[in-house]
Structure formats: structure tokens, C-alpha cells
Design a protein around this motif. Sequence first.
Motif, PDB file in Angstrom:
ATOM      1  N   ALA D 171       0.822  -1.214   0.000  1.00 63.06           N
ATOM      2  CA  ALA D 171       0.000   0.000   0.000  1.00 63.06           C
ATOM      3  C   ALA D 171       0.855   1.263   0.000  1.00 63.06           C
ATOM      4  O   ALA D 171       1.993   1.277   0.459  1.00 63.06           O
ATOM      5  N   ASP D 172       0.257   2.338  -0.506  1.00 61.78           N
ATOM      6  CA  ASP D 172       0.834   3.675  -0.388  1.00 61.78           C
ATOM      7  C   ASP D 172       0.241   4.427   0.797  1.00 61.78           C
ATOM      8  O   ASP D 172       0.870   5.323   1.349  1.00 61.78           O
ATOM      9  N   TYR D 173      -0.983   4.036   1.149  1.00 57.49           N
ATOM     10  CA  TYR D 173      -1.680   4.685   2.269  1.00 57.49           C
ATOM     11  C   TYR D 173      -2.343   3.606   3.110  1.00 57.49           C
ATOM     12  O   TYR D 173      -3.018   2.722   2.572  1.00 57.49           O
ATOM     13  N   VAL D 174      -2.138   3.686   4.412  1.00 62.82           N
ATOM     14  CA  VAL D 174      -2.727   2.702   5.329  1.00 62.82           C
ATOM     15  C   VAL D 174      -3.603   3.435   6.340  1.00 62.82           C
ATOM     16  O   VAL D 174      -3.139   4.346   7.035  1.00 62.82           O
ATOM     17  N   LEU D 175      -4.861   3.043   6.410  1.00 66.00           N
ATOM     18  CA  LEU D 175      -5.777   3.595   7.411  1.00 66.00           C
ATOM     19  C   LEU D 175      -6.237   2.460   8.325  1.00 66.00           C
ATOM     20  O   LEU D 175      -6.908   1.531   7.877  1.00 66.00           O
ATOM     21  N   ASP D 176      -5.826   2.538   9.590  1.00 69.13           N
ATOM     22  CA  ASP D 176      -6.172   1.496  10.558  1.00 69.13           C
ATOM     23  C   ASP D 176      -7.326   2.028  11.400  1.00 69.13           C
ATOM     24  O   ASP D 176      -7.147   2.931  12.213  1.00 69.13           O
ATOM     25  N   LEU D 177      -8.518   1.470  11.190  1.00 66.50           N
ATOM     26  CA  LEU D 177      -9.738   2.023  11.782  1.00 66.50           C
ATOM     27  C   LEU D 177      -9.988   1.450  13.174  1.00 66.50           C
ATOM     28  O   LEU D 177     -10.166   0.247  13.334  1.00 66.50           O
ATOM     29  N   HIS D 178      -9.982   2.318  14.157  1.00 62.27           N
ATOM     30  CA  HIS D 178     -10.201   1.942  15.559  1.00 62.27           C
ATOM     31  C   HIS D 178     -11.346   2.764  16.131  1.00 62.27           C
ATOM     32  O   HIS D 178     -11.947   3.593  15.456  1.00 62.27           O
ATOM     33  N   THR D 179     -11.623   2.521  17.419  1.00 58.70           N
ATOM     34  CA  THR D 179     -12.447   3.443  18.195  1.00 58.70           C
ATOM     35  C   THR D 179     -11.820   3.523  19.577  1.00 58.70           C
ATOM     36  O   THR D 179     -10.972   2.703  19.940  1.00 58.70           O
ATOM     37  N   GLY D 180     -12.265   4.474  20.384  1.00 55.14           N
ATOM     38  CA  GLY D 180     -11.912   4.506  21.803  1.00 55.14           C
ATOM     39  C   GLY D 180     -12.950   3.735  22.591  1.00 55.14           C
ATOM     40  O   GLY D 180     -13.796   3.054  22.011  1.00 55.14           O
ATOM     41  N   PRO D 181     -12.913   3.840  23.955  1.00 48.93           N
ATOM     42  CA  PRO D 181     -13.963   3.216  24.778  1.00 48.93           C
ATOM     43  C   PRO D 181     -15.273   4.004  24.594  1.00 48.93           C
ATOM     44  O   PRO D 181     -16.108   3.599  23.784  1.00 48.93           O
ATOM     45  N   VAL D 182     -15.451   5.142  25.298  1.00 54.62           N
ATOM     46  CA  VAL D 182     -16.484   6.114  24.921  1.00 54.62           C
ATOM     47  C   VAL D 182     -15.695   7.317  24.456  1.00 54.62           C
ATOM     48  O   VAL D 182     -14.972   7.931  25.253  1.00 54.62           O
ATOM     49  N   ALA D 183     -15.765   7.644  23.168  1.00 47.82           N
ATOM     50  CA  ALA D 183     -14.756   8.537  22.588  1.00 47.82           C
ATOM     51  C   ALA D 183     -15.320   9.401  21.474  1.00 47.82           C
ATOM     52  O   ALA D 183     -16.361   9.106  20.891  1.00 47.82           O
ATOM     53  N   THR D 184     -14.585  10.476  21.194  1.00 46.55           N
ATOM     54  CA  THR D 184     -14.851  11.320  20.044  1.00 46.55           C
ATOM     55  C   THR D 184     -14.043  10.795  18.848  1.00 46.55           C
ATOM     56  O   THR D 184     -13.360   9.774  18.949  1.00 46.55           O
ATOM     57  N   GLU D 248      -9.566   7.051  14.641  1.00 46.15           N
ATOM     58  CA  GLU D 248     -10.443   6.705  15.766  1.00 46.15           C
ATOM     59  C   GLU D 248     -11.853   7.210  15.483  1.00 46.15           C
ATOM     60  O   GLU D 248     -12.081   8.420  15.363  1.00 46.15           O
ATOM     61  N   LEU D 249     -12.792   6.278  15.415  1.00 46.99           N
ATOM     62  CA  LEU D 249     -14.145   6.574  14.938  1.00 46.99           C
ATOM     63  C   LEU D 249     -15.191   6.481  16.046  1.00 46.99           C
ATOM     64  O   LEU D 249     -16.181   5.753  15.937  1.00 46.99           O
ATOM     65  N   GLY D 250     -14.961   7.187  17.138  1.00 47.68           N
ATOM     66  CA  GLY D 250     -15.974   7.237  18.195  1.00 47.68           C
ATOM     67  C   GLY D 250     -15.846   6.120  19.204  1.00 47.68           C
ATOM     68  O   GLY D 250     -14.733   5.759  19.590  1.00 47.68           O
ATOM     69  N   SER D 251     -16.991   5.569  19.621  1.00 50.54           N
ATOM     70  CA  SER D 251     -17.051   4.650  20.759  1.00 50.54           C
ATOM     71  C   SER D 251     -17.081   3.184  20.333  1.00 50.54           C
ATOM     72  O   SER D 251     -17.545   2.856  19.241  1.00 50.54           O
ATOM     73  N   GLU D 252     -16.627   2.316  21.222  1.00 48.37           N
ATOM     74  CA  GLU D 252     -16.610   0.882  20.971  1.00 48.37           C
ATOM     75  C   GLU D 252     -17.991   0.267  21.168  1.00 48.37           C
ATOM     76  O   GLU D 252     -18.908   0.922  21.664  1.00 48.37           O
ATOM     77  N   GLU D 253     -18.139  -0.986  20.770  1.00 44.62           N
ATOM     78  CA  GLU D 253     -19.349  -1.796  21.019  1.00 44.62           C
ATOM     79  C   GLU D 253     -20.595  -1.236  20.328  1.00 44.62           C
ATOM     80  O   GLU D 253     -21.712  -1.482  20.773  1.00 44.62           O
ATOM     81  N   PRO D 313     -17.072  13.193  25.381  1.00 48.58           N
ATOM     82  CA  PRO D 313     -15.901  13.222  24.501  1.00 48.58           C
ATOM     83  C   PRO D 313     -16.084  14.272  23.401  1.00 48.58           C
ATOM     84  O   PRO D 313     -17.171  14.398  22.830  1.00 48.58           O
ATOM     85  N   GLY D 314     -15.010  15.030  23.144  1.00 48.98           N
ATOM     86  CA  GLY D 314     -15.073  16.107  22.166  1.00 48.98           C
ATOM     87  C   GLY D 314     -15.304  17.469  22.811  1.00 48.98           C
ATOM     88  O   GLY D 314     -15.102  18.504  22.179  1.00 48.98           O
ATOM     89  N   GLN D 315     -15.696  17.440  24.085  1.00 46.68           N
ATOM     90  CA  GLN D 315     -16.062  18.680  24.770  1.00 46.68           C
ATOM     91  C   GLN D 315     -14.820  19.368  25.357  1.00 46.68           C
ATOM     92  O   GLN D 315     -13.926  18.708  25.882  1.00 46.68           O
ATOM     93  N   ALA D 316     -14.774  20.698  25.254  1.00 46.43           N
ATOM     94  CA  ALA D 316     -13.691  21.477  25.860  1.00 46.43           C
ATOM     95  C   ALA D 316     -14.047  21.761  27.315  1.00 46.43           C
ATOM     96  O   ALA D 316     -15.199  22.050  27.628  1.00 46.43           O
ATOM     97  N   VAL D 317     -13.049  21.686  28.172  1.00 51.47           N
ATOM     98  CA  VAL D 317     -13.250  21.861  29.610  1.00 51.47           C
ATOM     99  C   VAL D 317     -12.221  22.867  30.107  1.00 51.47           C
ATOM    100  O   VAL D 317     -11.067  22.858  29.679  1.00 51.47           O
ATOM    101  N   LYS D 318     -12.649  23.740  31.000  1.00 50.58           N
ATOM    102  CA  LYS D 318     -11.728  24.717  31.588  1.00 50.58           C
ATOM    103  C   LYS D 318     -11.125  24.150  32.871  1.00 50.58           C
ATOM    104  O   LYS D 318     -11.770  23.363  33.575  1.00 50.58           O
ATOM    105  N   LYS D 319      -9.916  24.576  33.167  1.00 56.09           N
ATOM    106  CA  LYS D 319      -9.270  24.224  34.436  1.00 56.09           C
ATOM    107  C   LYS D 319     -10.228  24.460  35.592  1.00 56.09           C
ATOM    108  O   LYS D 319     -10.857  25.517  35.670  1.00 56.09           O
ATOM    109  N   GLY D 320     -10.368  23.474  36.450  1.00 52.68           N
ATOM    110  CA  GLY D 320     -11.215  23.623  37.625  1.00 52.68           C
ATOM    111  C   GLY D 320     -12.643  23.157  37.418  1.00 52.68           C
ATOM    112  O   GLY D 320     -13.373  22.981  38.397  1.00 52.68           O
TER     113      GLY D 320
END
Lengths: 373, 373, 373, 373
Positions: D171-184, D248-253, D313-320
Motif C-alpha cells: 500500500a501507499d496509504y494505510v488507514l487502521d480504523l479503531h475506536t476509543g472506549p467512549v470517545a470522540t 479513531e471513529l468514536g465509541s466501541e461496542e 468526549p469532544g467537549q472542551a473543559v476549563k481548568k477547575g
Amino acid sequence: MMNTITSSKVPVVELPSGEVLSLKVIDIVGKKKGPMCYLQASVHGAEHQGNAVIYQLLKYLEKNEIAGSIRLVPMANPIALNNKIGTYTHGRFNSNTGDNWNRLYHDFTKDNDQVLEFAKKYLGYDELDIDKQYKLLLSKLIEDKKNENSNYGIDRNGHVNILLQELAHNADYVLDLHTGPVATRYLYVPEYLEEKCADLQFPHNLIIPNNFAGAMDEASFMPWINLQRAFKELGRDYDIAFEAYTVELGSEERISLEEAQLDLRHILHYLFLRGIVTEEDNPITTTIKKCKLKDYKTYYAPRGALYEYMVQPGQAVKKGEVLAVALNFENHFKEEEIKIELRANQDCIVINHYPSSSVPSGAELFQVMESIY
Amino acid sequence: MMNTITSSKVPVVELPSGEVLSLKVIDIVGKKKGPMCYLQASVHGAEHQGNAVIYQLLKYLEKNEIAGSIRLVPMANPIALNNKIGTYTHGRFNSNTGDNWNRLYHDFTKDNDQVLEFAKKYLGYDELDIDKQYKLLLSKLIEDKKNENSNYGIDRNGHVNILLQELAHNADYVLDLHTGPVATRYLYVPEYLEEKCADLQFPHNLIIPNNFAGAMDEASFMPWINLQRAFKELGRDYDIAFEAYTVELGSEERISLEEAQLDLRHILHYLFLRGIVTEEDNPITTTIKKCKLKDYKTYYAPRGALYEYMVQPGQAVKKGEVLAVALNFENHFKEEEIKIELRANQDCIVINHYPSSSVPSGAELFQVMESIY
Amino acid sequence: MMNTITSSKVPVVELPSGEVLSLKVIDIVGKKKGPMCYLQASVHGAEHQGNAVIYQLLKYLEKNEIAGSIRLVPMANPIALNNKIGTYTHGRFNSNTGDNWNRLYHDFTKDNDQVLEFAKKYLGYDELDIDKQYKLLLSKLIEDKKNENSNYGIDRNGHVNILLQELAHNADYVLDLHTGPVATRYLYVPEYLEEKCADLQFPHNLIIPNNFAGAMDEASFMPWINLQRAFKELGRDYDIAFEAYTVELGSEERISLEEAQLDLRHILHYLFLRGIVTEEDNPITTTIKKCKLKDYKTYYAPRGALYEYMVQPGQAVKKGEVLAVALNFENHFKEEEIKIELRANQDCIVINHYPSSSVPSGAELFQVMESIY
Amino acid sequence: MMNTITSSKVPVVELPSGEVLSLKVIDIVGKKKGPMCYLQASVHGAEHQGNAVIYQLLKYLEKNEIAGSIRLVPMANPIALNNKIGTYTHGRFNSNTGDNWNRLYHDFTKDNDQVLEFAKKYLGYDELDIDKQYKLLLSKLIEDKKNENSNYGIDRNGHVNILLQELAHNADYVLDLHTGPVATRYLYVPEYLEEKCADLQFPHNLIIPNNFAGAMDEASFMPWINLQRAFKELGRDYDIAFEAYTVELGSEERISLEEAQLDLRHILHYLFLRGIVTEEDNPITTTIKKCKLKDYKTYYAPRGALYEYMVQPGQAVKKGEVLAVALNFENHFKEEEIKIELRANQDCIVINHYPSSSVPSGAELFQVMESIY
């Protein structure tokens, strides 16, 4: 003047490393007399939302007076709750014996002569006296059960269950807090409580026979059913005041304190109607749907495949609508379509579905209510 | 002139990846007519020795003529056999539903009007005709069971079991080959076969009631018990020719081809006495000990600890003798002895014990026979 | 005048139910000064025999005076020890992260400037002083490691390991007690200790490089190897007094107090030679065989099948001899022989084998020593 | 005139029951010449969304012409995909060895003299010729690796990995498709591709070093990094055309065919820019955020408890700000608050969180990006 809150522990199991896991019992007693309600959560170890509800109820009870008493047993099965394999909780079955933790309760009043003798002795008493005396008998029968064969050791399979039955034996109302896999909120209601169940204002209500199949609700109400039958034989119509429900609070492996606030409103409404909670501002109302256990149908996975669930728990589906689609790449090698569809046999409401997309053939894919009334 | 050997496959499950696991059925038919014996192994996926016995039996049958036929189903539960977690096999329970694979067979003749009608119809027939016709009815009842609710899909929980019942329905003798965890060799024998079980010459024989509790032996003999009862109601004493045994071949997670040769001699002796095997050089003999199921006692672990099993399966133990010692290092922190002893409550023979030294309190530590006769 | 025995606990993990599992530390200090030996068992949760040895050693130390001190940590990984799935213990890997518990120790001296600075500072000191001061540095480095990133919480993966390293940091000798799956007794010996390992009189000795691959023995000796290297750069030949071994005590999932008595004689002999145990009646002797790690070969299962292991751990095998036979009933459907044989490629001694007969292709079937000297 | 679609299977493992699981390879070749892109999904067996994307891509390719070729390997690890315990999939680790399936790829070009010799030989060639010849060398090196030690059998640990490397080697390009547990949705991007990664238009991009740590993306690009280094030593600046990403394509299961349509637009956009897809109507655009691996932080559970995840997942959070709240009922017995809060140490974007509410102390609770640019 406020409620009294006390706490105690009951050892359940000693781990191979020697540490002991215990039940955590919290008792709230009001200044005024009144009935007793017992709530437990997480007998299935992955079903956590009931603990959030117990937490919110405890917060409520720290500030609001009750009449009578409430016993809380959060994390009622620590063996199961701690049983993590990978990141998930394998809490449905005793991992040693395979038995479903909610099929391991004990039925010690069935065909028990002591129940008939009790009915004879108290035949002419009023119901409040009967109930009080009968709880003493239940306590004794549980104690006898615990001592049976005890010189061969205590069978872990069912031990936590009899401890929970013992903690609940004095209750007038038992709420066993569960969840489904991915599920909506619903109640298991024994036939004799079909009229009363509306007091919990749950949207979906599954009416089950007044029989024993091993669950906590059944183990709690069967002594009263059996007492009623004994009185019936003696010619008295005894009215069962005791109530027990299995309360299904959505999906497993998650908690939501915000949803728990809403769940709490159902329970407070119920407790208000039963005279334990003394004030209610904002009573909850729902459209109540019921179905008989025989109309509670399971769809089994027709194929091994990766499934997408096309309907959400709680959703109504018409006959012929798509419940799920699935991908089976072996099909591609058999010159068949990779994508498979599963459609509804009948109009129904989806109550729960399998919690993973990866499914072997024959697994329980959906449970649905049909013939709703 | 020799036996005919044919093979076939029966699909059991489609995996999420699309591959299918199948039952592997091997049929050996002799030139001469005679009865049919059915043998299966590994319905509990970690119990492997039966497959070694089936292998040795197949080798024997490739060289020795029989009368009648033998059906072999090695690895009769490929779902369970392949269910490895770490290096061990988790094959006792359906890992999805928790159910014990040997409690999932179907009892389709209980209170079944068709059995009573059959008894009426064949009341005056001779027993050979009755047996032949009854097997046709069984075949039909199994087929009906399979079609029940089939538009909701096939429940994986019990599916392999009904397939196995279907494969065995035509048999005169059913041997379901199992093992214990760490165990000696023993038989489960229904009461009605107590006199005949000696033909297998097993050292330990556990006499169980003629009832259904979900196991293959029970599922196989109950149709005949129920037929006998139906005839009894009609006034005929029907003699059951059919036999079924659960045959326990030592410990799980191992095979021994040498021990399988010895196990084979028991089975060949039995088949010789039943007229399927036609010659026998060297009949096996054993001292036969029996006990009733009610005297088959389980010792539960009194403590969570690391256990050493001080007696071997098959060994006789006197009341008061040490069954196990255990180490609990938490004891050291409570100023108690680290070492704990467990002693026999009664004289007994140890049949099996837990397969690991690491044991939580309440686990099944030993199963023993008491009141042996 | 006798040894002083004290006990303490170190919390390791808080379970989801809130209960805490702890390390149980037992310290035995003699009246006379002397070196310190550290022993731990069951970092792999299914490997139990080391606890029996620690028990026997503790019994010995209650009656026999030592010089110096011994620290015992039985059940050194309670998370893993309690991790039962079914009846077996899944204690090899962190079930959450998959990591091998004995590959999670920390190497905090590699390329660490503080080691070089230490070597410069103590270049002219005698070795006893160096060792004493270096242990203080190790203590500080472990403490630094523990505090690293601690505001993001403590990573459970490796936490028990650093706690154990901390408990062992002051030791002169570290014995990490393990077992194989089904295995003989053998030692892992770093190259720099090849001459000294005979003091343990173990029959089989696997000589590993002086490198870090995550195990306790390596984590214990690498700080001393790195110190030696630092001195070497500065021109001093520093002789490492410190010793660490992984001690393999047979098979997992079992204990034997009788075998532990024999294991103890090896350890007492070693402790006598190191001046901690002060008397020895009956020194143990064995024929000592060694092989290099590169000659420690793994046989992978050539087929998915049911295996019978034809050689016992500890047994010598000639090239071409049968190691295992296996049954694959799919072969019967391909018109191939059901029985498969696996033969030795080279002369070897079998050290361990897979603990179940049910094996997928490619699993580690045997580990063997070749080119033994 | 359309693409040619062919299919083939590669056996991966033989189960104990004798059945074989295989890789399912689908090759799509356009009429016009062009580069090759390789996509695989589900090397971690619970990460399913990539299969839905492969399905949608295949549907697209049945109707739309490409230049060059695309190889699809859905369900690229059937061992892991089928590894169900209860209803969940335990597909992250080899359950036999504990190893993470995405850390088991092989690095056969590191310090390999054949790479340097190749660089010398092809020093003056143009890049297209070099790439073509180098793929031939890679093929040979993979073949050599497979034959290494093969008379001791094939190690299942890493076997599926080398088969996948072999399938991807051209291949010239390899895309390995995964997900996280609960993920963006996010990308792992090697430093050398930081400029090019925008072509996939993923919102979150984690920039990792050009190093080997066992994953498929690294195993795919390291041969080219090592070739570049070899040319560099010889004085040539070689520009790497090869690309590999873990996608990484979002959440598992779970799968969603609708989301897969959107995921597909990212991939088609990328393939269009690389000249394989020949038309694009509606190019996708996103705001692209990056962070360095060193700023990808893990929050470990500070307590054993039941957790509610307060940010998606995907959400921005401020310190504190509050990341999670948790309930620990043991606290109630220590007179502490049952409810615990976890707050952000720094501003961050939450990428994934633990998939269950039941968490032991020290488990990976959140992974977050800090210092985003």
C-alpha cells in the motif's frame, strides 16, 4: 426534630486474600410511627443507577421528616459489583456457579406447615396484628434456613440473597432497583398489585404471575401470597398489604445523578401515597402502559453479525418496521448482501436491547412489549 | 464385511465474525441389526476426556464389527469448548446467559396429552413396537419444539441442547460423557436403572430420582418415564428398555489416551452386555459403591483462603479426618493462626474438589458421598 | 532472646464498592546485625506455592534466631489473587490494561544523572558505605517516581509494583516467588549471578541478560548494574553484593505445605550461606543444570486441538521423541488422521506446559531448555 | 467500465474444536492506474465502527470508478471480535498472553543491513522506482520474519499482525480504523505527516513521534522512516510518499451506518486528494485541532467508586471544571461525603472516558488533550 440515621455492615464474603466485603445498611427512622420501606440496588453488579437514586433519597431524608422508616442497601451485592473483566462489570451471574444473582433467593414458605398453623392460630385476628406476627415468623424461618446444613459451610450461591431477605423481612414495601442492558424505565408488577402499581407512575409495567422464580420481588411477596392462600383454605379473605416491585431504571454501566432526581420523584410519590413521606409538592404523572409477561417477547439474533439497533428503548414500533440492521461480511463470500435487516413481527414497544454491536446468532437482541393495554 | 462409518455436520452457532461452529456427528452402523447407542462428550466445554474415549471407541469400531449402530458426537458443544479465558476453558455456563449447559435440555413429554394418547393407542402392542413408534413421536415433539416461536429467532440458550436431543432421539442407550473439576470416575444413575448400572462397572454410582432437572440423561429418560406413567394410569406395567447415564471420567482440562483405553473397556463391556459389541475378551470388574443423591454432600469453603486438598478424589475419609488445610494471612493480623483446617463431618468418599487453591468463602470445596452402600 | 516480628499493611487499591485491598507485610528482625532478605509471592495471582513457603519460613523464624532481617510479603498482588473467573484465577495480567503484572516494575536508574553523580561522590568509599548510601538514593528515586504526575491520579497499572519496589528497596537479597503453569522448579538468574546461583541449589537455572524487561528481579538488580556501570566509567571496578532471583516453585493454582518444607530447605540453605540463618543441619544438594535465555525455546501449538502432554515438566527429552499428541475431529472430515503428534526438534528438558488440554493453534504449548550445560 | 472486485480469505487461527477463523480480504481495482490504499477495522475486537465505514465504502466502490486500488479488511482480528465474555467483547488484549493486539506488529527494518544496502543500491534512482523496489524488499523481509523459528510453530501472539502487515505491504496509504472506549473522533498522526493530516479533516489530531511502539500505523510507516534515515546517511534527502494513520471513529461496542456515511466523506475526501477517488461533490471541512503526545494526559480514578462522567468526549473543559462525580458509600461509614468530585487540572478537550460507571481506584478515567494548537 428530625429522622434518625444509623448505619451498619453485614459481612458477605471473605476473598481469597482474606479481605471481607460487606453489605452497607443505612436505616432512617422518622419520629412518627409508620410503615417500613426497604430499597436495595445493584444485586446485578453492573446495574448502578439505583445507587444514584439511593444517594438522592438519602440526601432528601437528611432534610425531610418521615413517618415510619426506610432501609437503604446500596451496592447490595459487592461480589458482583467488583467483578470487572476488562473495563466492564460481569455482575449478572455468580461467576463461580453461573447462577443469575436475581434467581437465587429463597422460598421458605411454600408448602410450609408452619404457615398453615400460623393461619389457623391467627384466623380471627385483625390484619395489622397478623402482619406484625407474621413478620416474626418470617424472621424465624429465615434464621432456620440460614442454619440448615451449616456444618457443611455456607453456600456462597444464595448467601448474599438470604442476607438481603433477612434485612428486608420486616418491610411493608420492597423496591429492588435494577436496570436493563440498554433499556427504558419499567416495573415488574405481580398480578395482585396490578391496581396499585400506578402509584409509582412508571411508563411501562410488566405484569407477572404471583409465582416464585427466584427473584427478590417474588421472594418478598410470596410469603404473603402463601399466607393469603392458607387463610383462603380456612375460609378467610385476607387482603395483602405488602408490596414488592422490581424497578428498572434504564441502562446498565452508568449513573446519572440528574436522572436520579427524576427517579426519586417517582419513589417519593409512592412513599407519600403510602404515608412514609409526609409532604409532596409536585406529584409526577405519566401515561401508564401494561403488558402481560406472556406478551413480553424476546427477539433472538437471527445471524451472527455486527448489529445497529434502529430503535431506542421506550420507542413504539409498528409491525414490519426495521428493528435492527446487521453486517455479516461472510455473506459477501456467499454472494449474498452484507447487510441484513430484522423487522418487527408485531406492533410493540422496545424495552431493552443487547448492549454490544457484536452478536452471535441466538443471543437476546431485543425484549419488547406486545398487546399493550 | 465391516461396519459402515459416515459423518455429517450440524450447524450450531454463527459467530459475530460470520464463521459457523458445527456439531461433528459420526455414525457407525453394523451389518447385523441391533440396538443403537448414542455417546456425546464435552457439553461442558472444559470436560475433555470423553473425546479421548470416543476416539478410542472409533479406532475400535474401525476394526471390530458390531450389531446395530453407534452415534458419536465428540466436542458436542463447540461454543463452550472454544470459550477460553486466559489459558483455561470457561465451558460450564453459557457465558452470555449464565446458564449451565447441562441444565438447558428440554422436557417435552411432561404433562403432554400426546403421550397419553400414544399410550392409549398402543396399549395392547408389544414393547418393541411401542418403542419404535414412540421414537417417531419423540422426533415429532422435538421438531414441534424447534418450530415454537421460531419467527422470533432461535434462542441460543438451549439450541445446542435440542440439536443434541434430536441426534439422540432414536437411541436405546445414551451415554453423556462428562468430567468433574478435579474428580474420580463415577456415574449418575436414575433410580429405575439402579439394578442395571453395574453393567458399566463404575466404582462410584450416584443414584438420582427419576425426575427432570435439565440434564441430558434426564432429558433422555424422562420421555420413557412419562410413557411408563401414562401406561400405568391405563393399567399396563410397561418395562423401560431405554437407558441413559451421565458418565464422569475424572478431571477437567486434561485428556489421557491411556486412561481412555481403560474407560473404553467399561463401555465395551456395557455394549457387549447390550448386544452391540459382539465379542469381549477381558471383561472388567470393579467393586461397586452407591449413594443416594440426598447423601451426596457439598462442603463449602468456610473461609476465603489458599487451600491445600489433603485427600484425593476416590479416597475414603473417616469422620474427623482433615479434608483440607488453608492459609489466611489476614489471620496473622488478627492474632489468629494463619493455618486453618477443615475436617470431615461424617465418614465419606471424596468425589471431587475445587480445581484451584485460591478460594473465596462459600465456594464448593468438596463433593463427597456419605451413607455408601 | 529471639527475633522480633512485626506486621503492617499498605493499601493497594480501592474497589468500586469502596473496600480496600492491602499488602500484608511481615518483618522479622534478629537480635544480631546482618543483611536483609526480601521475599514476596503471588505477584501473578494464580501462583500460590510461594505463600506456602513464606508460611513455613515464618514458622521457622518464630523458633530460630537470625542475624539481620527478613521481610515477607505473601499475596503480594491481592488484585490479581482475587481475580477469579469461574473457578480459576486470572492473575497474570492486569485485567483492565492487559499488562503482565511482572512486566510493570519501574526502571528509575537507567540513564539517570543522579546515579552518575552518586558514583562520583562515593568513588573512593568502601563498598559497605556505598551500598548503604545508595539505598538511600533508591528510596528517594522511588519516592520521586511515586510523586510524578500524581495530580492526575495514580495509575493502577504499575502501582502495586512500585509499592513492592519500595518495600524491597533496602534489601540485600530479593527472592520473587512465582510458579509456571504446569511446571518444574527453576530459577531465573541474571548473568552477573551465574556463579552464585548454585547457593539456592535449584535443578534448573535460566541465565538471563543483565537487562531490564519489567520484572521484579530485573527491577531490583538493575539499579546495582547501573551503579556498577557508572563506577566503571569512572574507572572503579565495583563488585555487586546485591542479588535478586525469580524463583519458580512448580505449578500454578495449587499449594503443598509438604513441598513447601522442601522448598524452604533451599531458601534456608541460601540464607545460611548469606549469614542470615545461623545454623543448618542438613544442607540440600542438587545437580545443577543451566541454559541461556536464547536456548529457552517455546513450542507453539501447531494445530487447534485437544492435547495430551506426554512429558512431565523436569523430564529430559531426546530429539524426535513425542512431546504431545492431540485430537482434532475436523481432520476426520478431511479424511485425515484424528490424532496428531508433536515431536522434539532438539534434545531438551521440558520446563513447563500449557495447563489445559483445549488449545487454539499458536498457543504456547511447551517451554524447554536446550543446549544445557 | 467499472472497478474489479475480488475476495479472498487468509486463515488466522484454528480453534480447539478444529474450526478455522480467517481474514476476509476484499480488493477493488480501478481500470486506471493509481496508488493503493489499505483499510482495516477491528484489530481491537470491540471497535466496530470501522466495519460500517468499510461497508459504506464498498457500496460506494460498487458504483464509482477509482484509479489504482483499495484493499479492505473488515473484522481484521476475528479471534478478538468473537471474544465475548457475557454480552461484551473482550477484544483489546490477546486473552491468552495479555498483549494488546495493537502492540504486536513487527519492526523488521530497524537496524537492518538490508535497508542500508538497498539505499546504496538505489541511491540514484527516482522516488517512484525506489518505492516500487522497496515494497519488494518489504515483502521479502515479511516472508523471512514468518519463516523465522517456524519449526517451533507459529506464535499466535503477533501472527494475525504479520498477516495484516503482509496484506498491507504494497500500500501507499494505510488507514487502521479503531475506536476509543467512549470517545470522540480523532487521528493518530506521526510527526512527519503533521502537514498532510489535514487532508482527512479530522477535528482532533494527536501528533506522535516517528517511532515504533508496536502499532499498525507505526509498523507501516517505520520501514519508510528507516529508509529515509538510510538515504540521509548516504547524503540523499528522500521524501516519504507513504502515509499511515490510526483513525479513531468514536465509541466501541456500537456501529452506526448513518455516522459511517459521514466518516466515509472524510475518507473519500482524502482518497480524492490522493488521486484514487476521481470525483468529489461536497468536500468536508472541519476546524482542526492538534496536540503533542506528551500533552495527551490520562486522569486515573482517584477513588474506587461509581462514576458519572460530566463531560462528553469532544467537549472542551476549563481548568477547575468538574470532569466527573462519584459515589462511594464507604465514605458514609467514615463520616465523609458520599459524593466525590474530580476537576480538571488544566484546560483540555476530553477525548475519551472509561466505558463503565463502576471503577476501581487507578483505572484510566479520562484521556484529554492539553496545550492544543
